[in-house]
Design an enzyme around this catalytic site. Structure first.
Site, PDB file in Angstrom:
ATOM      1  N   ALA B  75       0.820  -1.211   0.000  1.00  0.00           N
ATOM      2  CA  ALA B  75       0.000   0.000   0.000  1.00  0.00           C
ATOM      3  C   ALA B  75       0.858   1.267   0.000  1.00  0.00           C
ATOM      4  O   ALA B  75       0.469   2.277  -0.584  1.00  0.00           O
ATOM      5  CB  ALA B  75      -0.943   0.000   1.196  1.00  0.00           C
ATOM      6  N   THR B  76       2.017   1.228   0.623  1.00  0.00           N
ATOM      7  CA  THR B  76       2.886   2.411   0.595  1.00  0.00           C
ATOM      8  C   THR B  76       3.257   2.753  -0.836  1.00  0.00           C
ATOM      9  O   THR B  76       3.154   3.907  -1.272  1.00  0.00           O
ATOM     10  CB  THR B  76       4.150   2.182   1.448  1.00  0.00           C
ATOM     11  OG1 THR B  76       3.764   2.118   2.820  1.00  0.00           O
ATOM     12  CG2 THR B  76       5.149   3.312   1.275  1.00  0.00           C
ATOM     13  N   GLN B 183      -6.715  -0.566   5.058  1.00  0.00           N
ATOM     14  CA  GLN B 183      -7.377  -1.123   6.251  1.00  0.00           C
ATOM     15  C   GLN B 183      -8.834  -1.494   5.995  1.00  0.00           C
ATOM     16  O   GLN B 183      -9.497  -1.981   6.918  1.00  0.00           O
ATOM     17  CB  GLN B 183      -7.327  -0.099   7.400  1.00  0.00           C
ATOM     18  CG  GLN B 183      -5.932   0.200   7.921  1.00  0.00           C
ATOM     19  CD  GLN B 183      -5.366  -0.928   8.774  1.00  0.00           C
ATOM     20  OE1 GLN B 183      -6.045  -1.904   9.084  1.00  0.00           O
ATOM     21  NE2 GLN B 183      -4.100  -0.801   9.144  1.00  0.00           N
ATOM     22  N   ALA B 204      -1.943  -6.593   0.867  1.00  0.00           N
ATOM     23  CA  ALA B 204      -2.323  -7.993   1.100  1.00  0.00           C
ATOM     24  C   ALA B 204      -2.189  -8.374   2.571  1.00  0.00           C
ATOM     25  O   ALA B 204      -3.011  -9.110   3.106  1.00  0.00           O
ATOM     26  CB  ALA B 204      -1.452  -8.915   0.249  1.00  0.00           C
ATOM     27  N   THR B 243       9.416  -7.563 -12.599  1.00  0.00           N
ATOM     28  CA  THR B 243       8.881  -8.922 -12.758  1.00  0.00           C
ATOM     29  C   THR B 243       7.842  -9.206 -11.677  1.00  0.00           C
ATOM     30  O   THR B 243       8.064  -8.909 -10.502  1.00  0.00           O
ATOM     31  CB  THR B 243      10.032  -9.945 -12.652  1.00  0.00           C
ATOM     32  OG1 THR B 243      10.919  -9.702 -13.729  1.00  0.00           O
ATOM     33  CG2 THR B 243       9.529 -11.373 -12.704  1.00  0.00           C
ATOM     34  N   CYS B 328       6.405   7.247  23.001  1.00  0.00           N
ATOM     35  CA  CYS B 328       7.446   7.723  23.913  1.00  0.00           C
ATOM     36  C   CYS B 328       8.793   7.089  23.598  1.00  0.00           C
ATOM     37  O   CYS B 328       9.827   7.580  24.007  1.00  0.00           O
ATOM     38  CB  CYS B 328       7.028   7.396  25.335  1.00  0.00           C
ATOM     39  SG  CYS B 328       8.040   8.130  26.601  1.00  0.00           S
TER      40      CYS B 328
END
Lengths: 125, 404
Positions: B75-76, B183, B204, B243, B328
């Site tokens: 997705a990135t 998501q 995926a 590929t 943190c």
């Protein structure tokens, strides 16, 4: 992130959790940190007439290292004079707990808490 | 019961055994290991056939044409290709982009990069429930706006944006609309024949497929064009060279096929567990659910336990793998930017835990989680000076903290 065994021990079995009456003249209170930063420490010292810390209690909102640092400090300051307690530096705390670099601020906060409590003691006199 | 209990399905999911089985058939000499671009022999043809089946399965889950699916590494990459690709292609029309402050870093950071390249980006505020205010969005649209990128389901709080209405607003102004659906695919129905969405990113590994594979839906009607970000052999109709990883794609296809088949069952299962979890913790004083209660997926459940710091809570919740909105561990000490965008106070933002429930979560696990959450909150509040002050009736917002 992995914590050292000492941090985990203090976190799971924190020493001296609690509060004294902050209006009691023998009680010095130091509260440092801010919710925005994710940690707030309250350290209270019971100081006798000869300037010896007889007892100490803490409450901490913060990560495991912050809780461990304050718990450790309550152990260390007991029986010490104010002058001796003032010498407890963050590097000693960080070393004892094997804090990683990103957690050094927790030890600094603990040192600040001692200083703030002593300030409070002096102002009450 | 396996410890720690995995409750971080929004971070990633285990591969479904049915998926792993299909993938294993595409690796060795005995399997379909060929290069789908090899046109001259059977190894290639067989691999190509598996790719076609996977592409169909993915298209079917979201009611798209298989020719609208472009495989990427995840997705990135899909977000990068969609946003940079569309912005660059349509830059002659204008250089303004709209997105929201609560988007995933893959969208926000891509937009930052485009700002460096001379684009102007509007980062919309969201409502306290996490939803984009459609009036605010509409007001932000300009003549030179070329792209709107709004996620479907938020990864931290699980709220579902109204992409149908946003799509209408964009289409009426001929603005390209990209949706990050990492998501949401397989968790909530998506019908790309109905929705006016031009580009949609998929992953995926959020739905029991393997990591390292994703897809971008690129609408054919209307035809959306993109500038390729990866150049080479012209695979995927020139949108993304490289590929095709057959085993990965087969895994993704099988995961999407199962998602379609099992969505109703999974949703029912997860909803029941989420309700059970909430039932077990809601009596804890000063406990809040983050994000809209109605428009949300059941699997992502973000709760703030006020006056308890998130990282120490995670340490106490040692029998479970969850994630905290409090970062943190980073040097910045910043709480989650998503929770801050909802307008949460510092204490609440630092006090949040994301439980994300999935296909393999059991009732027994949730019951164990409930017990440990209750014990941990009691213990940590006993130790919390903020809790003590709250109990003494001190208004924390009136205190001048000494920030460090």
């Amino acid at each position: 992130m992995a914590y050292s065994e000492k941090v985990i021990d203090h976190y799971e079995n924190p020493r001296n959790v609690g509060s004294f009456d902050k209006n009691d003249p023998t009680i010095a209170t130091g509260m440092v940190g801010a919710p925005a930063c994710g940690d707030v420490m309250k350290l209270q010292l019971k100081i006798n007439e000869s300037g010896i810390i007889e007892d100490a209690k803490f409450k901490t909102y913060g990560c495991g290292s912050a809780i461990a640092s304050s718990s450790l400090v309550t152990e260390w300051v007991k029986g010490k004079s104010i002058e001796e307690a003032q010498k407890l530096s963050n590097t000693l705390i960080a070393e004892e707990l094997a804090l990683p670099p990103v957690k050094i601020h927790c030890s600094i906060l603990a040192e600040d808490a001692i200083k703030a409590a002593i300030e409070d003691y002096k102002s009450k006199k | 019961m396996k410890l720690p209990i995995y409750l971080d399905y929004a971070a990633t999911t285990p591969v479904d055994p049915r998926v792993a089985e299909e993938m294993m058939k595409c690796l060795t000499m005995d399997g379909t290991f060929g290069n789908p671009a090899s046109r001259s022999h059977r190894y290639g043809w067989q691999a190509e056939e598996l790719i076609d089946i996977a592409r169909n399965n993915i298209a079917e889950l979201v009611n798209a044409d298989p020719r609208e699916i472009v495989f990427t590494s995840g997705a990135t990459e899909s977000n990068n290709l969609a946003i940079k690709g569309a912005a660059n292609f349509y830059s002659k029309k204008g250089k303004h982009i709209i997105t929201a402050q609560t988007e995933h870093k893959a969208v926000l950071d891509t937009c930052r990069e485009l700002e460096r390249q001379g684009f102007e980006v509007t980062y919309l505020n969201v409502l306290p429930n996490g939803l984009v205010d459609l009036n605010v969005l509409e007001a932000a649209m300009r003549d030179d706006t070329v792209l709107v990128s709004i996620m479907h389901v938020n990864n931290e709080i699980g709220v579902i944006q109204d992409i149908a209405k946003i799509g209408e607003l964009c289409r009426a102004r001929k603005i390209v609309f990209h949706v990050d659906a990492a998501q949401s695919a397989g968790k909530t129905p998506i019908d790309l024949r109905e929705l006016k969405v031009d580009l949609m990113s998929f992953s995926a590994h959020k739905i029991y497929g393997p990591k390292g594979i994703g897809a971008l839906y690129v609408s054919r009607k209307p035809r959306i064009r993109l500038e390729a970000q990866m150049h080479g052999g012209g695979h995927e109709r020139g949108f993304r060279s490289g590929t095709l990883p057959v085993h990965q794609i087969v895994g993704m296809g099988e995961a999407f096929r199962i998602a379609k088949e099992d969505m109703a069952k999974d949703t029912k299962h997860i909803e029941a567990l989420r309700a059970r979890l909430w039932e077990g913790v809601k009596h804890i004083e000063e406990t809040y659910i983050n994000g809209d209660m109605e428009h949300r997926v059941p699997g992502i459940f973000n709760v703030s336990f006020n006056f308890v710091e998130g990282e120490s809570l995670i340490m106490a919740l040692k029998d479970m793998a969850v994630s905290s909105g409090s970062a943190c561990t980073s040097a910045s000490l910043e709480p989650s930017y998503v929770l801050r965008a909802l307008g949460l106070t510092d204490e609440l933002a630092h006090s949040s835990i994301r439980f994300s429930i999935g296909r393999f979560t059991t009732e027994e696990e949730i019951d164990h989680v409930i017990g440990q959450v209750n014990n941990s909150i009691d213990k940590l509040r006993e130790m919390s000076p903020l809790w003590e002050m709250f109990k003494d009736g001190v208004d924390l917002s009136t205190i001048e903290w000494e920030a460090h």
